[in-house]
Scaffold this motif. Structure first.
Motif, short mmCIF file in Angstrom:
data_model
loop_
_atom_site.label_atom_id
_atom_site.label_comp_id
_atom_site.label_asym_id
_atom_site.label_seq_id
_atom_site.Cartn_x
_atom_site.Cartn_y
_atom_site.Cartn_z
N LYS A 1 35.44 52.51 38.40
CA LYS A 1 35.29 52.06 37.17
C LYS A 1 34.28 50.66 37.15
N ASN A 2 33.85 50.36 38.50
CA ASN A 2 32.89 49.11 38.47
C ASN A 2 33.69 47.93 37.96
N ILE A 3 34.90 47.73 38.15
CA ILE A 3 35.89 46.70 37.72
C ILE A 3 35.30 45.44 38.14
N PRO A 4 35.26 44.48 37.24
CA PRO A 4 34.92 42.99 37.67
C PRO A 4 36.01 42.30 38.52
N LEU A 5 35.71 41.52 39.23
CA LEU A 5 36.50 41.04 40.25
C LEU A 5 37.69 40.26 39.56
N GLU A 6 37.33 39.50 38.43
CA GLU A 6 38.52 39.06 37.66
C GLU A 6 39.42 39.80 37.13
N TYR A 7 39.31 41.27 37.13
CA TYR A 7 40.22 42.15 36.45
C TYR A 7 40.51 42.97 37.68
N ALA A 8 40.51 42.68 38.67
CA ALA A 8 40.69 43.63 39.89
C ALA A 8 42.29 43.46 40.59
N HIS A 9 42.95 42.67 39.70
CA HIS A 9 44.49 42.32 40.17
C HIS A 9 45.31 43.42 39.62
N PRO A 10 46.66 43.54 39.98
CA PRO A 10 47.72 44.51 39.46
C PRO A 10 47.98 43.98 38.02
N GLU A 11 48.22 44.97 37.17
CA GLU A 11 48.89 44.63 36.05
C GLU A 11 49.87 45.64 35.60
N PHE A 12 51.16 45.18 35.00
CA PHE A 12 52.49 45.90 34.92
C PHE A 12 52.80 45.64 33.37
N LYS A 13 52.19 45.22 32.58
CA LYS A 13 52.35 45.10 31.20
C LYS A 13 52.73 46.42 30.40
#
Length: 362
Positions: free
Chosen positions: A195-207
């Protein structure tokens, strides 16, 4: 002399109880103040210790997921020859035979967590996860995905729109129902690269987790795997340790500050009260000293003529002799006698006699 002594005794008896009573009241008030402040600190210390050493289970909440209550499907890799089938679909017991010739072979159970409003489950509030499962096979680990949906990544034409939050769980954690930390999750590297995800969005999310996926493990693969997920539990703290310690520190700080402010007001009040009592005592002592001086003068002088009486003459003679001995100061004594004074009293009366004495003294 009797009158003077009686009056002095009366005045001092009035003053002494006032001072003792005020001192007693002040001590009692101070003792009560100290006791109340100590009690507050003791109760706060006991509460702090109770909170700090309280079993963590008392400050947690949990959510239990029964997989059989949610729709699920099983799949295998698209390009391999792995076989997956239900052994008991109602209980969600499934079996996988992996393709031993395909390097990326896997089988997967995907549980759909969407509700009637097409919303997933918020697991961001939890910090521990427990999977209670039965496993038959020789693999060492099982992959667990919590696939989170976010508008930033959503695309109706993309099957990979969910963020693949991944953790590789040892099999014994499943069979023994051992909890593991949600912080163990990371985002799958292949998804970040795809997905070529930027580094600032590369963390886990569980919302907004919409899919829960259980896959066969990445390493030490067993060709034959039977998996039964019985239940999954999440646990979270009502208050995090960081917030709890900050609140305790703030409560202690505010309590100590409040006690200091109260103590300052009490001390200021006590100082003003003691100053007023001291001023009252000083006034009373001044009055007593004046009265004492007046009674001394009355005791040493004659009430009619104002001349020294026997006591006054004695004290004056003693003082003169003392000054003569110590300082060589001369002194003299003049003695006067009124001849036939009795005849004046007898002929003209005692009042006239008194007037003659007064006139002679002046």
């Amino acid at each position: 002399m009797a009158g003077w002594g009686g009056l002095c005794s009366l005045d001092f008896s009035l003053v002494a109880p006032i001072e003792v009573e005020n001192m007693s009241i002040s001590k009692n008030a101070m003792f009560k103040s100290i006791r109340s402040s100590d009690l507050v600190l003791i109760l706060l210390a006991a509460l702090s210790l109770a909170i700090l050493f309280l079993p963590k289970g008392w400050l947690t909440y949990s959510f239990e997921l029964d997989p059989t209550k949610y729709p699920a499907n099983i799949t295998s890799e698209a390009n391999g020859a792995s076989q997956v089938r239900w052994l008991d679909k109602e209980k969600q017991i499934w079996h996988c035979d992996l393709d031993e010739h395909y390097k990326s072979a896997y089988c997967s159970l995907t549980i759909n967590l969407l509700n009637e409003r097409w919303q997933g489950i918020d697991f961001s509030r939890f910090n521990r996860m427990t999977i209670d499962a039965d496993y038959q096979g020789s693999s060492k680990t099982v992959r667990v995905y919590l696939r989170n949906r976010h508008p930033r990544n959503f695309s109706s034409c993309d099957e990979m729109f969910t963020k693949y939050n991944l953790v590789e769980v040892p099999v014994e954690y499943l069979t023994e129902a051992k909890p593991f930390e949600m912080a163990s999750f990371g985002v799958a590297d292949w998804w970040l690269a795809l997905k070529n995800i930027p580094l600032e969005y590369a963390h886990p999310e569980f919302k907004n987790v919409v899919f829960l996926e259980i896959q066969t493990g990445s390493f030490h693969k067993s060709m034959s795997n039977t998996i039964h997920i019985k239940k999954i539990t999440w646990e979270g703290q009502l208050v995090s340790d960081e917030i709890l310690y900050r609140v305790l520190a703030a409560v202690w700080g505010l309590t100590i500050l409040g006690l200091l402010v109260v103590r300052m007001f009490q001390l200021n009040r006590d100082i003003k009260l003691n100053t007023r009592h001291q001023n009252e005592l000083i006034s009373i002592n001044k009055l007593l000293n004046l009265q004492h001086k007046q009674f001394e003068e009355l005791a040493q002088t004659d009430a009619l003529t104002g001349l020294l009486n026997r006591i006054g003459i004695r004290d004056s003679l003693l003082a003169g002799v003392h000054n003569w001995n110590e300082k060589n100061e001369p002194f003299s004594v003049i003695i006067m006698d009124l001849d036939n004074f009795k005849n004046i009293n007898d002929e003209f009366g005692h009042d006239v006699g008194d007037d003659v004495l007064v006139a002679l003294a002046n």
